[in-house]
Design a protein around this motif. Structure first.
Motif, short mmCIF file in Angstrom:
data_model
loop_
_atom_site.label_atom_id
_atom_site.label_comp_id
_atom_site.label_asym_id
_atom_site.label_seq_id
_atom_site.Cartn_x
_atom_site.Cartn_y
_atom_site.Cartn_z
N HIS A 126 26.58 -2.30 -18.91
CA HIS A 126 27.81 -3.09 -18.83
C HIS A 126 28.60 -3.06 -20.14
CE1 HIS A 126 26.39 -4.52 -14.98
NE2 HIS A 126 25.28 -4.95 -15.53
N SER A 127 28.24 -2.15 -21.02
CA SER A 127 28.94 -2.04 -22.30
C SER A 127 30.33 -1.45 -22.12
CB SER A 127 28.13 -1.17 -23.27
OG SER A 127 28.01 0.15 -22.75
N VAL A 128 31.16 -1.61 -23.15
CA VAL A 128 32.52 -1.07 -23.10
C VAL A 128 32.48 0.45 -22.94
CG1 VAL A 128 34.65 -0.76 -24.41
CG2 VAL A 128 33.49 -2.97 -24.44
N LEU B 221 31.74 1.53 -19.38
CA LEU B 221 32.92 1.39 -18.54
C LEU B 221 33.90 2.55 -18.78
CD1 LEU B 221 33.58 -2.45 -18.88
CD2 LEU B 221 32.52 -1.26 -16.95
N ASP B 222 34.05 2.94 -20.05
CA ASP B 222 34.95 4.05 -20.38
C ASP B 222 34.46 5.36 -19.77
OD1 ASP B 222 36.59 2.38 -21.86
OD2 ASP B 222 35.65 2.88 -23.78
N ASN C 71 32.57 5.71 -17.17
CA ASN C 71 32.76 5.63 -15.72
C ASN C 71 34.20 5.94 -15.34
OD1 ASN C 71 30.17 5.00 -14.74
ND2 ASN C 71 30.40 2.85 -15.28
N HIS C 72 35.14 5.42 -16.11
CA HIS C 72 36.56 5.69 -15.84
C HIS C 72 36.87 7.18 -15.97
CE1 HIS C 72 40.91 5.17 -15.79
NE2 HIS C 72 40.97 5.90 -16.89
#
Length: 266
Positions: free
Chosen positions: A232-234, A237-238, A240-241
């Motif tokens: 769930h780290s920043v 998320l990056d 995954n995007h």
């Protein structure tokens, strides 16, 4: 197969971490992913649970005249890995001479792996111009250029872009190159200014940005990807995007099949 070559114009940009975590993100989306380490540092394995004492890899197998089929390691997050292997200085020189004399080396070996049309191959390469990068560009459908949000990276974009064009632009199956800006610290004024300049000059080519996140280096210390260590780290998320955006860009498997058929028959 869909081949994505990961390149960088200079060292220290976190290219191998990007390769490992992007491979994991793509695998998490149900794609079959093979990561190929063409960097003599042989560091990609450290993100994927391969023991540091393991010395086998594509380089050693090539010099020994052995096939690649038995080299594949299965990482915990679903990615299969072909490590570079460990070579002494003399064997490294022999191997690089071999690559120069056999420009079809990588293409020929990838065809022996029996990969499906929509399987994704991610190739990690050393920074700058090298026989390893030339091999990887010769088979690339897309190239991901990893940069930092700093002046040195910005200045090298035209150079690395020309290199990619020289080796890729004439191939019908090549779909383009993209910039991925890594370790972005938005608290730094210079980083924000350089990132804005990159967006103004190369906006459509920017695949995404990865924020500076301690979780990435901490994950490596535990031989993990950031998704294993801090899902769930920043940075997670990056990545995954970027994976989602990349999958939307990839050509349909039927188109790639036709390109590969034309290449094989040429």
């Amino acid at each position: 197969m869909i081949v994505l070559t990961v390149a960088s114009p200079k060292g220290g940009v976190g290219k191998t971490s990007v390769t490992a975590n992007l491979a994991a993100a793509l695998a998490a989306r149900g794609r079959r992913v093979v990561a190929v380490d063409l960097d003599p540092q042989n560091a990609l394995r450290l993100h994927m649970g391969v023991p540091p004492t393991e010395i086998s890899g594509t380089s050693r197998s090539t010099l020994a005249g052995e096939p690649w089929g038995r080299l594949m390691f299965q990482a915990p997050h679903g990615v299969r890995l072909l490590p570079f292997g460990e070579l002494n200085d003399q064997d490294m020189q022999r191997f690089e001479v071999y690559l120069e004399e056999h420009p079809e080396w990588l293409a020929e070996h990838l065809r022996t792996l029996g990969l499906a049309a929509d399987d994704i191959v991610l190739i990690d390469t050393p920074p700058g111009h090298s026989p390893y990068l030339r091999q990887a560009l010769a088979v690339a459908h897309r190239v991901l250029i990893v940069l930092l949000a700093d002046a040195a990276s910005y200045a090298t974009i035209p150079q690395i872009s020309r290199l990619v064009d020289t080796h890729c632009a004439q191939r019908r199956e090549f779909q383009g190159s993209h910039l991925l800006v890594n370790q972005v610290d938005t608290a730094r004024h210079l980083a924000r200014d350089v990132l804005n300049a990159m967006r103004a000059a190369y906006g459509p080519r920017i695949l995404g940005t990865i924020h500076s996140d301690q979780a990435v280096s901490e994950a490596l210390a535990y031989d993990q990807t950031v998704f294993d260590y801090a899902p769930h780290s920043v940075a997670a998320l990056d990545f995954n995007h970027c994976a989602d955006k990349l999958l939307n860009l990839l050509a349909p498997p039927s188109l790639l099949r036709s390109f590969l058929g034309q290449t094989s028959g040429a």
